[in-house]
Enzyme design. Sequence first.
Site, PDB file in Angstrom:
ATOM      1  N   ASP A   1      -5.087   4.866  14.362  1.00 59.16           N
ATOM      2  CA  ASP A   1      -3.837   3.974  14.457  1.00 59.16           C
ATOM      3  C   ASP A   1      -2.933   2.906  14.771  1.00 59.16           C
ATOM      4  OD1 ASP A   1      -2.694   3.121  12.008  1.00 59.16           O
ATOM      5  OD2 ASP A   1      -1.117   4.567  12.085  1.00 59.16           O
TER       6      ASP A   1
ATOM      7  N   GLU B   1       0.598   1.513  14.213  1.00 58.19           N
ATOM      8  CA  GLU B   1       1.983   1.315  13.652  1.00 58.19           C
ATOM      9  C   GLU B   1       2.353   3.177  13.609  1.00 58.19           C
ATOM     10  OE1 GLU B   1       3.590  -1.998  10.453  1.00 58.19           O
ATOM     11  OE2 GLU B   1       0.985  -2.193  10.144  1.00 58.19           O
TER      12      GLU B   1
END
Length: 199
Positions: free
Chosen positions: A7, A9
């Site tokens: 991922d 953020e």
Amino acid sequence: MNIVCLDMEGVLVPEIWIAFSEASGIPELRRTTRDEPDYDKLMTWRLGILKEHGLGLKEIQATIAKIDPLPGAKEFLDELRTLTQVVILSDTFEQFAKPLMAKLGWPSLFCNTLEVAPDGEITGYKMRCEKSKLTTVKALQSCGFDTIAAGDSFNDLAMIQASKAGFLFKSTEAIKADYPELPAFEEFPDLLNAIKAAL
């Protein structure tokens, strides 16, 4: 052959919407996928708030220009990419991510795109595919890759659970409590060591 799916953020860079919430003084925009599992609901709500306040892409990009990767993120990525293939799977948007990818040394990124009017108003968004992180992990597996995944939010859980090894990184106490079977780490060296052990 292994491929690591990360991922973006909350894992490699700060949450863009939280940074913009602080810059714009609109506390409602602090809500992220850590708080709201339904991404469509979250984005529709965000776009409504932007319209209400007359804010568009230019204002968000001005905030993003000031965001730096989390301390140690680039070094972590650089080392990881010497060991195996890495792809970042994010529900962010091309129009947001480019300056952050430059600061991270241009890793591969699969994300979505915004629909933007000529005046800069964000009128909508286009998801790359349905359940984009899980769909991508399954597609990589169908190509012969063993996936290893790490993320922090509700929208990362499916790709983490579908992978041969999966980790929570800088996640919330609530998510960690709900998924005690998933190893959880807070520091990049610890995540790197866990990934190395899984390779």
